[in-house]
Design a protein around this motif. Structure first.
Motif, PDB file in Angstrom:
ATOM      1  N   ARG A   1       2.682   6.494  -8.277  1.00 27.00           N
ATOM      2  CA  ARG A   1       3.249   5.143  -8.368  1.00 27.00           C
ATOM      3  C   ARG A   1       4.677   5.174  -8.898  1.00 27.00           C
ATOM      4  NH1 ARG A   1      -2.446   3.974 -10.579  1.00 27.00           N
ATOM      5  NH2 ARG A   1      -3.501   2.992  -8.794  1.00 27.00           N
ATOM      6  N   ALA A   2       4.958   6.101  -9.801  1.00 28.71           N
ATOM      7  CA  ALA A   2       6.288   6.177 -10.405  1.00 28.71           C
ATOM      8  C   ALA A   2       7.346   6.575  -9.392  1.00 28.71           C
ATOM      9  CB  ALA A   2       6.277   7.158 -11.574  1.00 28.71           C
ATOM     10  N   VAL A   3       7.061   7.584  -8.565  1.00 22.81           N
ATOM     11  CA  VAL A   3       8.081   8.019  -7.613  1.00 22.81           C
ATOM     12  C   VAL A   3       8.344   6.955  -6.565  1.00 22.81           C
ATOM     13  CG1 VAL A   3       7.708  10.479  -7.943  1.00 22.81           C
ATOM     14  CG2 VAL A   3       6.421   9.286  -6.188  1.00 22.81           C
ATOM     15  N   VAL A   4       7.326   6.185  -6.199  1.00 15.23           N
ATOM     16  CA  VAL A   4       7.525   5.088  -5.244  1.00 15.23           C
ATOM     17  C   VAL A   4       8.387   4.002  -5.866  1.00 15.23           C
ATOM     18  CG1 VAL A   4       6.365   3.225  -4.004  1.00 15.23           C
ATOM     19  CG2 VAL A   4       5.423   5.528  -3.940  1.00 15.23           C
ATOM     20  N   ALA A   5       8.248   3.797  -7.171  1.00 21.99           N
ATOM     21  CA  ALA A   5       9.029   2.779  -7.875  1.00 21.99           C
ATOM     22  C   ALA A   5      10.461   3.226  -8.122  1.00 21.99           C
ATOM     23  CB  ALA A   5       8.359   2.424  -9.193  1.00 21.99           C
ATOM     24  N   GLY A   6      10.765   4.482  -7.781  1.00 21.95           N
ATOM     25  CA  GLY A   6      12.118   4.980  -7.976  1.00 21.95           C
ATOM     26  C   GLY A   6      12.300   5.755  -9.259  1.00 21.95           C
TER      27      GLY A   6
ATOM     28  N   MET B   1       0.837  -1.190   0.000  1.00 25.02           N
ATOM     29  CA  MET B   1       0.000   0.000   0.000  1.00 25.02           C
ATOM     30  C   MET B   1       0.880   1.250   0.000  1.00 25.02           C
ATOM     31  SD  MET B   1      -3.138   1.123   0.004  1.00 25.02           S
ATOM     32  CE  MET B   1      -4.125  -0.272   0.538  1.00 25.02           C
ATOM     33  N   ILE B   2       0.620   2.164  -0.924  1.00 27.10           N
ATOM     34  CA  ILE B   2       1.367   3.416  -1.003  1.00 27.10           C
ATOM     35  C   ILE B   2       0.687   4.442  -0.106  1.00 27.10           C
ATOM     36  CG2 ILE B   2       2.114   5.293  -2.517  1.00 27.10           C
ATOM     37  CD1 ILE B   2       1.976   3.276  -4.848  1.00 27.10           C
ATOM     38  N   ARG B   3       1.421   4.976   0.856  1.00 23.53           N
ATOM     39  CA  ARG B   3       0.870   5.945   1.795  1.00 23.53           C
ATOM     40  C   ARG B   3       1.250   7.362   1.379  1.00 23.53           C
ATOM     41  NH1 ARG B   3       3.334   5.600   6.291  1.00 23.53           N
ATOM     42  NH2 ARG B   3       1.641   6.171   7.727  1.00 23.53           N
ATOM     43  N   VAL B   4       0.241   8.207   1.240  1.00 21.17           N
ATOM     44  CA  VAL B   4       0.437   9.562   0.732  1.00 21.17           C
ATOM     45  C   VAL B   4       0.026  10.591   1.783  1.00 21.17           C
ATOM     46  CG1 VAL B   4      -0.237  11.225  -1.059  1.00 21.17           C
ATOM     47  CG2 VAL B   4       0.019   8.796  -1.635  1.00 21.17           C
ATOM     48  N   LEU B   5       0.792  11.661   1.903  1.00 21.17           N
ATOM     49  CA  LEU B   5       0.408  12.790   2.738  1.00 21.17           C
ATOM     50  C   LEU B   5       0.110  13.975   1.832  1.00 21.17           C
ATOM     51  CD1 LEU B   5       1.754  13.931   6.111  1.00 21.17           C
ATOM     52  CD2 LEU B   5       1.643  15.628   4.275  1.00 21.17           C
ATOM     53  N   LEU B   6      -1.010  14.621   2.042  1.00 17.54           N
ATOM     54  CA  LEU B   6      -1.427  15.777   1.244  1.00 17.54           C
ATOM     55  C   LEU B   6      -1.149  17.056   2.017  1.00 17.54           C
ATOM     56  CD1 LEU B   6      -4.939  14.489   0.070  1.00 17.54           C
ATOM     57  CD2 LEU B   6      -2.779  14.388  -1.204  1.00 17.54           C
ATOM     58  N   ALA B   7      -0.373  17.962   1.434  1.00 20.47           N
ATOM     59  CA  ALA B   7      -0.074  19.235   2.084  1.00 20.47           C
ATOM     60  C   ALA B   7      -0.505  20.372   1.166  1.00 20.47           C
ATOM     61  CB  ALA B   7       1.414  19.333   2.398  1.00 20.47           C
ATOM     62  N   ASP B   8      -1.601  21.032   1.526  1.00 15.52           N
ATOM     63  CA  ASP B   8      -2.139  22.136   0.726  1.00 15.52           C
ATOM     64  C   ASP B   8      -3.023  22.969   1.642  1.00 15.52           C
ATOM     65  OD1 ASP B   8      -3.970  23.622  -1.190  1.00 15.52           O
ATOM     66  OD2 ASP B   8      -2.721  22.540  -2.628  1.00 15.52           O
ATOM     67  N   ASP B   9      -2.953  24.285   1.513  1.00 11.34           N
ATOM     68  CA  ASP B   9      -3.747  25.125   2.403  1.00 11.34           C
ATOM     69  C   ASP B   9      -5.202  25.254   1.974  1.00 11.34           C
ATOM     70  OD1 ASP B   9      -3.065  26.622   0.170  1.00 11.34           O
ATOM     71  OD2 ASP B   9      -3.008  28.517   1.263  1.00 11.34           O
TER      72      ASP B   9
ATOM     73  N   VAL C   1       4.963   9.049  -0.125  1.00 13.45           N
ATOM     74  CA  VAL C   1       4.919  10.195  -1.030  1.00 13.45           C
ATOM     75  C   VAL C   1       4.232  11.370  -0.342  1.00 13.45           C
ATOM     76  CG1 VAL C   1       4.093  11.081  -3.261  1.00 13.45           C
ATOM     77  CG2 VAL C   1       4.776   8.680  -3.039  1.00 13.45           C
ATOM     78  N   VAL C   2       4.775  12.559  -0.557  1.00 17.90           N
ATOM     79  CA  VAL C   2       4.131  13.786  -0.088  1.00 17.90           C
ATOM     80  C   VAL C   2       3.775  14.632  -1.301  1.00 17.90           C
ATOM     81  CG1 VAL C   2       4.354  15.888   1.285  1.00 17.90           C
ATOM     82  CG2 VAL C   2       5.492  13.772   2.023  1.00 17.90           C
ATOM     83  N   LEU C   3       2.512  14.992  -1.437  1.00 21.25           N
ATOM     84  CA  LEU C   3       2.092  15.945  -2.456  1.00 21.25           C
ATOM     85  C   LEU C   3       2.071  17.307  -1.781  1.00 21.25           C
ATOM     86  CD1 LEU C   3      -0.760  13.965  -4.264  1.00 21.25           C
ATOM     87  CD2 LEU C   3       1.654  14.157  -4.896  1.00 21.25           C
ATOM     88  N   MET C   4       3.058  18.138  -2.097  1.00 23.00           N
ATOM     89  CA  MET C   4       3.333  19.370  -1.349  1.00 23.00           C
ATOM     90  C   MET C   4       3.059  20.606  -2.200  1.00 23.00           C
ATOM     91  SD  MET C   4       4.995  20.354   1.655  1.00 23.00           S
ATOM     92  CE  MET C   4       6.351  19.233   2.048  1.00 23.00           C
TER      93      MET C   4
END
Length: 221
Positions: free
Chosen positions: A118-123, A1-9, A50-53
């Motif tokens: 998915r791509a960034v998790v795969a390197g 499972m890919i765990r993502v954190l969302l950072a946006d105001d 992954v962090v979407l910042m």
């Protein structure tokens, strides 16, 4: 499972991304943050994949938050993807230098967002595919004069060739076709090159390709 954190105001933006990501069988949103300071705290606590910042946030902007994350050895496996409103946001260039694994525009297509996560998790850290070459060209034109290329002496001739192809925006599959090798072989060369140069990921390898003078603006074919 890919765990993502969302950072946006913007709560509406976070809600939209959460709905899309949580609907995937292999992705879950681990947490949200409304500013950069909160994002850094939650990242240290949860260590998401992954962090979407977002770049522009109160308290601590996304660029400063990214520096804190990528500068923390304990968070070396966390990949930060910057979110920007404009394709060539001036902060994107500094973000890549600061260790971000790439960037996406906020109005990117849903399928492309999922592919990027998915791509960034795969390197296979990336720059948004639709604007990669234009971004690289703009980045290169703004970058400093080429640094001494001494670090490249550690690379084999083939690794230098592969690094140059990464620098002009080619994927592993495109590099494989160009060099008439398997995608796995291309990926291995890219990985070894990153290790030898101490590059955090593919995005930083692009930066090094330009800053070493291995690739120059206009070499995008």
């Amino acid at each position: 499972m890919i765990r993502v954190l969302l950072a946006d105001d913007q709560s509406l933006v976070r809600a939209g991304f959460r709905a899309l990501l949580d609907a995937q069988p292999d992705i879950e949103v681990a947490a949200e943050a409304a500013d950069g300071a909160q994002a850094v705290r939650r990242i240290r606590e949860l260590r998401p994949d992954v962090v979407l910042m977002d770049i522009r946030m109160p308290a601590l902007d996304g660029l400063a938050a990214t520096r804190q994350v990528t500068g923390d050895p304990g968070l070396k496996d966390v990949r930060v993807v910057m979110l920007t409103t404009f394709e060539l946001d001036e902060y994107v260039f500094e973000a890549i230098r600061s260790g971000a694994s790439g960037f996406l525009v906020k109005d990117t297509e849903p399928d492309e967002l999922l592919r990027a996560v998915r791509a960034v998790v795969a390197g296979d850290a990336l720059l948004s595919p639709g604007v990669t070459r234009r971004l690289i060209s703009e980045f290169a034109s703004r970058s400093k004069e080429p640094a001494a290329a001494g670090a490249l002496a550690r690379l084999t001739e083939r690794e230098r060739e592969v690094m140059a192809l990464v620098g002009i925006g080619l994927s592993n599959e495109e590099i494989a076709r160009r060099l008439v090798v398997s995608p796995l072989t291309a990926k291995t060369h890219v990985s070894r090159t990153m290790v030898k140069l101490g590059a955090r990921d593919r995005a930083q390898l692009v930066v090094l390709a330009y800053e070493s003078g291995l690739v120059r603006p206009g070499w995008l074919g």
